[in-house]
Design a protein around this motif. Structure first.
Motif, PDB file in Angstrom:
ATOM      1  N   GLY A 299      -7.916  -2.015   5.384  1.00 23.12           N
ATOM      2  CA  GLY A 299      -7.564  -0.911   6.261  1.00 23.12           C
ATOM      3  C   GLY A 299      -8.395  -0.846   7.523  1.00 23.12           C
ATOM      4  N   THR A 300      -8.657   0.375   7.979  1.00 22.16           N
ATOM      5  CA  THR A 300      -9.382   0.564   9.237  1.00 22.16           C
ATOM      6  C   THR A 300     -10.816   0.063   9.129  1.00 22.16           C
ATOM      7  OG1 THR A 300      -9.680   2.835   8.520  1.00 22.16           O
ATOM      8  CG2 THR A 300      -8.066   2.464  10.234  1.00 22.16           C
TER       9      THR A 300
ATOM     10  N   ILE B 223       0.846  -1.199   0.000  1.00 18.11           N
ATOM     11  CA  ILE B 223       0.000   0.000   0.000  1.00 18.11           C
ATOM     12  C   ILE B 223       0.878   1.244   0.000  1.00 18.11           C
ATOM     13  CG2 ILE B 223      -1.527   1.375   1.488  1.00 18.11           C
ATOM     14  CD1 ILE B 223      -3.055  -1.192   2.097  1.00 18.11           C
TER      15      ILE B 223
ATOM     16  N   ARG C  38      -4.986 -10.147  10.080  1.00 18.66           N
ATOM     17  CA  ARG C  38      -5.446  -8.844  10.562  1.00 18.66           C
ATOM     18  C   ARG C  38      -4.568  -7.769   9.947  1.00 18.66           C
ATOM     19  NH1 ARG C  38      -3.547  -5.528  14.340  1.00 18.66           N
ATOM     20  NH2 ARG C  38      -2.001  -6.990  15.147  1.00 18.66           N
ATOM     21  N   PRO C  39      -5.184  -6.750   9.267  1.00 19.56           N
ATOM     22  CA  PRO C  39      -4.343  -5.694   8.696  1.00 19.56           C
ATOM     23  C   PRO C  39      -3.802  -4.796   9.808  1.00 19.56           C
ATOM     24  CG  PRO C  39      -6.659  -5.184   8.333  1.00 19.56           C
ATOM     25  CD  PRO C  39      -6.614  -6.521   8.996  1.00 19.56           C
ATOM     26  N   THR C  40      -2.715  -4.100   9.501  1.00 14.33           N
ATOM     27  CA  THR C  40      -2.139  -3.208  10.493  1.00 14.33           C
ATOM     28  C   THR C  40      -3.044  -1.998  10.725  1.00 14.33           C
ATOM     29  OG1 THR C  40      -0.268  -1.789  11.038  1.00 14.33           O
ATOM     30  CG2 THR C  40      -0.726  -2.093   8.711  1.00 14.33           C
ATOM     31  N   LEU C  41      -3.038  -1.490  11.946  1.00 13.57           N
ATOM     32  CA  LEU C  41      -3.807  -0.279  12.266  1.00 13.57           C
ATOM     33  C   LEU C  41      -3.157   0.959  11.655  1.00 13.57           C
ATOM     34  CD1 LEU C  41      -4.741  -0.919  15.988  1.00 13.57           C
ATOM     35  CD2 LEU C  41      -6.340  -0.187  14.229  1.00 13.57           C
TER      36      LEU C  41
ATOM     37  N   TRP D  43     -11.713  -2.712   8.126  1.00 13.71           N
ATOM     38  CA  TRP D  43     -11.675  -4.101   8.612  1.00 13.71           C
ATOM     39  C   TRP D  43     -12.048  -4.132  10.083  1.00 13.71           C
ATOM     40  CZ3 TRP D  43      -9.210  -7.142  12.196  1.00 13.71           C
ATOM     41  CH2 TRP D  43      -9.079  -8.511  11.924  1.00 13.71           C
ATOM     42  N   TYR D  44     -11.456  -3.213  10.855  1.00  6.30           N
ATOM     43  CA  TYR D  44     -11.707  -3.145  12.293  1.00  6.30           C
ATOM     44  C   TYR D  44     -13.109  -2.612  12.580  1.00  6.30           C
ATOM     45  CZ  TYR D  44      -6.704  -3.866  12.941  1.00  6.30           C
ATOM     46  OH  TYR D  44      -5.438  -4.398  12.931  1.00  6.30           O
TER      47      TYR D  44
ATOM     48  N   LEU E 252      -2.376   1.488   8.555  1.00  9.50           N
ATOM     49  CA  LEU E 252      -2.529   1.576   7.097  1.00  9.50           C
ATOM     50  C   LEU E 252      -2.727   3.016   6.618  1.00  9.50           C
ATOM     51  CD1 LEU E 252      -4.583  -1.476   5.821  1.00  9.50           C
ATOM     52  CD2 LEU E 252      -2.278  -0.797   5.231  1.00  9.50           C
ATOM     53  N   GLU E 253      -3.555   3.773   7.345  1.00 14.26           N
ATOM     54  CA  GLU E 253      -3.798   5.164   6.899  1.00 14.26           C
ATOM     55  C   GLU E 253      -2.497   5.965   6.993  1.00 14.26           C
ATOM     56  OE1 GLU E 253      -6.639   5.889   5.422  1.00 14.26           O
ATOM     57  OE2 GLU E 253      -7.238   3.836   5.892  1.00 14.26           O
TER      58      GLU E 253
END
Lengths: 201, 211
Positions: free
Chosen positions: B141-142, A42, A89-92, B144-145, A94-95
């Motif tokens: 991304g977010t 990304i 689980r994607p990383t927090l 998902w959470y 990302l943004e």
């Protein structure tokens, strides 16, 4: 990676199932590896987006950056499918990766074409080493599982593509960038820190 | 005779005997090669832990069984609604024992903290994660959470509603999912509109030759 990019659904276990017999430590290693890989792809996409925003109209650099960006888009599509398959689980962060990537790409592009190439060179050097480390970690995983074998092949392919980008950047005068050594050190260090953060968060 | 096999065969007995050491004890008489006598307290302690630890092992085994049962929902329906309703139906045979089971999970095992809500959060999060995985509802991304937090909240509310009013729990779940879907649609449409407005402003500025 073509196994993940087919337009018709492929119900083969190598692309749809995650191995059940991994130990807890192996599962954490797989989780962290794919989490940071997705974040990296990304960030790479946004770096090229930032570079294109500044250098997109340049007749020499524009098409070159676009071609590398197109490859990164494919990498990201494959990573997203791997995430779904292995339930990662994607990383927090990302943004933050998107903002930092775009910022890095735009700023280095504003410094000039050579600086943009130097940024690509530095990032792809770190990414290439990072994929090599992952292949080393995956070497201890069960070899009979088709999904793990496919994952190793995909990572190998992605690594080779990134090293090709590195070569492209060097051929296009990355090392003539002003403050090349400092730029490479700063960008490389930033990438390493980002990798460690994304593994954990 | 493994602990896992005993736990597996204890699940159908929970509706009659509750989440108790007795359930684990009687499970050995349901094995393919059944024992003639229930398991002794010493054996239960050795296999599953002391006192309430054995009961917690049984509760966690039952929760895990619920997650595995949700996978059958994928083959017989596959929507989020269908899969969450299937999970609620897993609760039905043991509904009267659930309040005690959940209380046991959050009860303090040491002096501090007074309550450990992590098992409750973990339970809702596991159900939400499984449901999102089975419905291939995994945005990047977010989101998902956010999606999992929303589903976990909806499921928790529906499960608590089920304990007090089992007959209306599925309708309650439907209502919550519908509301969540309309909020999601409004947010998506607003974001799209904001994007178009942003792009049109960008074009206006470019056409003025400012950049």
């Amino acid at each position: 990676s073509s196994a993940y990019l087919r337009s018709t659904p492929d119900f083969h276990s190598a692309t749809t199932l995650t191995p059940n017999e991994l130990s807890l430590e192996q599962r954490h290693t797989l989780d962290a590896a794919l989490r940071v890989d997705q974040a990296g792809e990304i960030a790479a996409n946004y770096i090229y987006a930032g570079q294109m925003a500044v250098l997109g109209r340049d007749k020499a650099a524009g098409p070159l950056i676009q071609e590398m960006w197109n490859q990164e888009k494919v990498h990201l599509a494959v990573m997203n499918k791997l995430h779904l398959q292995h339930r990662i689980r994607p990383t927090l962060l990302l943004e933050a990766a998107k903002v930092a990537g775009f910022g890095l790409g735009a700023v280095t592009a504003l410094m000039g074409k050579e600086a943009a190439m130097a940024c690509t060179e530095a990032v792809e050097t770190v990414i290439g080493e990072h994929y090599d480390d992952q292949l080393r970690d995956l070497a201890s995983f069960p070899t009979h599982d088709p999904s793990i074998q496919l994952l190793k092949d995909v990572i190998r392919e992605l690594r080779d593509d990134e090293l090709e980008h590195l070569d492209t950047a060097v051929v296009n005068n990355a090392q003539r960038a002003p403050g090349h050594a400092l730029l490479s050190t700063v960008v490389g260090a930033g990438c390493r820190v980002a990798i460690e953060l994304c593994k954990r968060i | 005779m493994t602990a896992r096999a005993i736990l597996q065969h204890a699940l159908p007995l929970i509706s009659t005997h509750g989440f108790t050491r007795k359930t684990l004890s009687l499970a050995v008489m349901q094995l393919p090669t059944p024992h003639s006598q229930p398991l002794s307290e010493t054996a239960i302690t050795a296999l599953f832990g002391n006192g309430d630890d054995a009961r917690r092992t049984l509760i966690n085994g039952w929760l895990k069984g619920g997650l595995e049962d949700m996978q059958h929902g994928k083959t017989t329906g596959g929507t989020m609604q269908h899969i969450l309703k299937r999970r609620l139906r897993w609760n039905e045979p043991v509904l009267e024992h659930l309040p005690e089971a959940f209380a046991l999970l959050v009860a303090p095992q040491q002096t501090l903290p007074r309550f450990d809500i992590r098992p409750a959060i973990s339970h809702a999060a596991s159900v939400a994660d499984e449901a999102c995985y089975l419905t291939s509802d995994s945005p990047e991304g977010t989101s998902w959470y956010v999606r999992r937090a929303v589903i976990a909240s909806i499921y928790t509310a529906a499960e608590l509603h089920q304990i007090t009013s089992p007959q209306t729990s599925e309708a309650f779940l439907d209502e919550l999912l519908e509301k969540s879907e309309s909020v999601r649609r409004v947010v998506a449409e607003s974001s799209l509109f904001a994007e178009y407005v942003g792009k049109s402003w960008g074009s206006l500025i470019k056409s003025r030759g400012i950049f």
